[in-house]
Write a protein that holds these residues in place. Structure first.
Motif: not given
Lengths: 293, 605
Positions: A160-161, A163, A181-182, A184, B76-81, B102, B104-105, B107-108, B111-112, B330, B412
């Motif tokens: 789930s984490k 990219r 980062p991703e 847009w 939480t280190i990174d985004t999880a869906r 974190f 940039k994470n 923002i990632t 951004a989605r 970033m 990036i």
């Protein structure tokens, strides 16, 4: 656009970015429903063509119907089909089914190690010869540096984490805390020599989306997913010693969709039938950090 | 088989949960999943049992933090869906980390998303990241925002605490041009106001968190806007007798139909849609925003991936070398003037330099400062200069072609939104050439004297065209012929090889740019000595050619195209067919040299 249209469009976009950016690109095909949808999406992205090789890691413990189905489609769709395996471990019978090692170590040897070495070109690769319909030793040993994989974020926590474009270092290690980062639809496509990329076009798909898409597009899948009169079917495919069929009488795709939407599997995790996930608390994550898909 | 009643005709929305660390984002998501019955069977019990085994209190956040790392550190280190359904639509919930390192994470994740829940701890109040995240929502263009004031239980469910945060934070949002759709007092751990209104806060009569999600409006389809399709790639798969040449990309806005007249920017090349291509569908006559598509054109136009396909009848994007933009940085290294970066905007990749910093803003303080560079986590208004013209829209008009990222050393490192094109087109290349000519110490031997002595003028002859068209062979034959005639000439063989090698060694965009730059400087010196310099370059585009000519200025450059001509007419001095007999080719080129008065016919004969 409905949900399937948006999912398809985004996956196609990711596949085209991958193809544009990587010279040495391959797609993994596990023969399961997800990577078969991925293969179908590649045909969508490239207008009927699949302009990169499909790599299958053959543990030799796959259910025989899977291999038959793989080779039939490879010939029919003119796929550039390649497989690799851990011959040494198989010949020395150092596997879980042989009683020599535990499940996790077996996955590592037959899948992770075989995958790494097959991608790197350090172990033999076998490529289908469309003229004779048989596999031959592949003379091309160039490493694949960009690998397209069909993992979905809903499968389990570590996935789930991910990219869409996920870099791994020379050792295939994944640094979860420091991912690019991703923004847009701009992905990490610039990389220092030695970096590998995993490309994940299916991250936003759920199990239900996959089946509904298979139904909509009429994609051929392995018949093992359906009950063929035994009251059992496979919900997730893997090696037969570690993957059990589930109790289900779903005989076709529509019945599977019904089962997932409102029936008995509505709230049961897909990989519930996979034994290796349960060993060691976070077995899959341990494997994934090491390069497992 | 009967058509299934597809669930997926439903609407889908991505929601990001942001806020300061420990303000309860993951708990809110965990609670939403648990209270709406969206968890896999047994998951809640499993996590509860694991907590009991390890003698620690159960937290809803553990449901999400599936990674071992996070369980041990509790962050939480990174985004999880997570996937989640309401009666109205399907959601992908993106749980974004709150820690500044974190960002940039975060923002990632954001951004989605099409909508955001921002969490503020009632007990702790508005923190630095509450502001920074609010600003970033505005920067990213997220209009759907609901603020959840969490941990109301720790604040005694006190209305005054909630109202104070609501007033203060609304004021802040206004400063960044954002307005929250709603403010909700919640206690995620206790389940207050999550899926139903809580008895603990009878003074609150608004929506609960779940209703707030359903109240978000999806952005309207972009079909009404001008047509934009950034070209991702041009395909020509020859397998299985497929002779289609397909322009592929995603339609970012507008619609287009078979027969429409199209124009590519920045090259201005035009054609007409012959057919819309797709796999496993019936023949399409029209395609819409959001679709990944493919087109065959009536005439063959040569363009590189990255150009934007537009409708001739629509309002066209801006094309410019200078852009005014807000950039969020970033990168580990600061964003500095003078260094060459790579700009990725839609599908264009071009070298770019930061030419001016207008102001730098601290996103949590909203304070501006004059600074010589942009540090990590800062936002700056700046002027960027690209090394070749780019096509774009203002981010406010069409976000998809108005946003970009900046790549620094493979990473990036910045994200940006375009405010406008800059009218002043004085480029650093022209400035460089002006300065070079000023500083150049001319010898007493004038070009005329050299020409008289050598019996020819100097020139750079570029043989351009695709790979394997015989350019190199012609270039060498030309050198031999000129040498035989006693002319001072040199074939620079390395330029073609370098242009090709750059494809696999380094960053394609930047190394090619650097190489053309070096080649231009070298050519200028050699032609200044009076030489006729000959070189061949594979797949050089119009703009790179112009750069080469500019750098070689004031000395003469002549362009010979071999094979398919991808330039507009004024750029090329001579056209040769692919693999033309070198003898005939050399004759044609020497005739050109006479016409261009490089060779004097008297001396030549």
């Amino acid at each position: 656009m409905n949900k399937l249209d948006s999912l398809e469009s985004q996956s196609v976009y990711i596949l085209r970015e991958a193809y544009r950016e990587f010279k040495s690109l391959a797609m993994l095909w596990s023969i399961g429903k997800d990577s078969t949808v991925l293969l179908w999406l590649a045909r969508k992205a490239f207008f009927g063509h699949v302009p990169f090789p499909l790599v299958h890691i053959d543990t030799s413990f796959k259910i025989p119907e899977m291999i038959k189905y793989r080779d039939e489609l490879a010939l029919k769709w003119k796929l550039n089909m390649v497989y690799g395996q851990n011959k040494a471990a198989l010949e020395a019978r150092k596997t879980y089914p042989d009683g020599a090692i535990d499940r996790i170590s077996c996955c590592k040897a037959l899948k992770t190690d075989a995958l790494r070495n097959t991608l790197a070109g350090t172990w033999p690769r076998y490529r289908i010869n469309h003229q004779i319909g048989k596999y031959e030793l592949d003379s091309n040993t160039e490493p694949y540096t960009g690998v397209i994989v069909g993992v979905r974020a809903d499968e389990e926590g570590s996935r789930s984490k991910e990219r869409y474009f996920s870099p791994r270092d020379r050792n295939n290690d994944w640094d979860v805390g420091d991912q690019p980062p991703e923004l847009w639809n701009q992905f990490k496509t610039d990389f220092a020599p030695g970096t590998h990329l995993r490309i994940h076009p299916l991250l936003d798909w759920t199990e239900l989306d996959i089946w509904e898409y298979i139904a909509r597009e009429n994609i051929p899948v392995v018949p093992l997913y359906f009950d063929q009169g035994t009251g059992k079917r496979y919900r997730s495919l893997g090696c037969y010693p570690c993957t059990s069929p589930v109790e289900s009488t779903a005989k076709n795709i529509l019945e599977i969709i019904e089962e997932l939407k409102s029936g008995k599997f509505k709230n049961i995790a897909e990989r519930a039938g996979r034994a290796q996930d349960k060993d060691d608390g976070g077995g899959l994550e341990t494997l994934r950090r090491d390069g497992y898909m | 088989m009967k058509t299934p009643n597809l669930e997926n005709l439903r609407e889908q929305m991505n929601i990001v949960i942001v806020g300061h660390v420990d303000h309860g984002k993951s708990t809110l998501v965990g609670r939403l999943l648990a209270d709406t019955g969206s968890l896999p069977q047994g998951k809640l019990e499993e996590v509860k049992a694991r907590c009991a085994r390890n003698a620690k209190p159960f937290e809803y956040a553990f449901l999400l933090d599936a990674l071992k790392d996070e369980q041990s550190q509790g962050i939480t280190i990174d985004t999880a869906r997570s996937f989640f359904k309401s009666k109205k639509r399907d959601y992908i919930i993106i749980d974004a980390p709150g820690h500044i390192e974190f960002l940039k994470n975060m923002i990632t994740g954001a951004a989605r998303a099409q909508a955001a829940l921002l969490v503020i701890d009632a007990d702790e109040g508005i923190k630095e990241n509450s502001k920074r995240h609010g600003y970033m929502m505005s920067f990213l263009g997220i209009k759907n925002l609901t603020v959840c004031v969490n941990k109301m239980d720790l604040a005694g469910y006190d209305q005054k605490v909630f109202e104070k945060i609501k007033t203060d934070y609304s004021k802040f949002l206004k400063e960044v041009n954002l307005e929250a759709v709603s403010f909700i007092p919640i206690a995620a751990r206790e389940g207050d106001n999550i899926v139903s209104l809580s008895k603990n806060m009878p003074w609150y009569q608004g929506v609960c968190a779940l209703e707030a999600l359903d109240a978000f409006k999806k952005a309207l389809p972009k079909d009404e806007q001008p047509f934009r399709m950034p070209v991702q790639d041009v395909y020509k798969f020859t397998a299985q007798d497929d002779d289609r040449r397909i322009f592929a990309g995603r339609i970012e806005s507008g619609t287009i139909e078979s027969g429409a007249e199209v124009i590519f920017l920045p090259s201005l090349k035009k054609s007409r849609i012959k057919s819309i291509e797709s796999f496993n569908t019936s023949q399409k006559e029209k395609v819409f925003a959001g679709q990944s598509a493919g087109f065959c054109l009536e005439t063959q136009v040569y363009i590189r991936p990255g150009e934007i396909m537009c409708k001739v009848s629509d309002k066209l994007p801006d094309v410019s070398l200078k852009i005014k933009a807000n950039v969020f940085w970033m990168g580990k290294q600061p964003f500095v003037e003078g260094k060459t970066y790579k700009l990725k905007i839609a599908t264009q990749h071009v070298p770019v330099v930061l030419s001016e910093i207008v102001s730098v803003m601290n996103a949590s303080e909203l304070s501006f400062a004059a600074k010589p560079h942009v540090d990590r986590h800062e936002v700056a208004e700046c002027i960027l200069e690209t090394m070749k013209p780019v096509a774009f829209d203002k981010a406010l008009d069409i976000p998809e072609t108005g946003r970009f990222v900046i790549v620094d050393n493979y990473e990036i490192s910045g994200g940006g939104v375009i405010l406008s094109a800059v009218a002043d087109q004085a480029t650093s290349l022209n400035e460089h050439i002006r300065k070079r000519e000023f500083d150049w110490e001319r010898s007493h031997i004038t070009p005329e004297k050299r020409a008289h002595k050598y019996e020819h003028k100097s020139a750079l002859i570029v043989l351009a065209g695709q790979i394997d068209t015989g350019k190199q062979r012609i270039a060498k034959a030309l050198e031999e012929e000129l040498f035989r005639l006693g002319k001072f000439t040199y074939f620079l063989g390395i330029s073609n090889r370098l242009a090709l090698a750059s494809a696999d060694v380094k960053d394609k965009t930047l190394s090619r740019f650097e190489h053309i730059q070096q080649l231009g400087e070298l050519a200028h010196i050699l032609t200044d000595t009076g030489l006729i310099l000959i070189t061949s370059i594979t797949d050089i585009d119009e703009y790179e050619l112009n750069m080469l000519k500019s750098l070689n200025h004031p000395n003469k450059t002549l362009v010979v195209n071999v094979g398919e001509n991808n330039f507009s007419d004024q750029g090329v001095d001579l056209l040769l067919t692919e693999n033309e007999d070198p003898k005939i080719a050399v004759k044609k080129i020497t005739d050109l040299l006479i016409r261009a008065v490089v060779l004097d016919p008297e001396y030549y004969i």
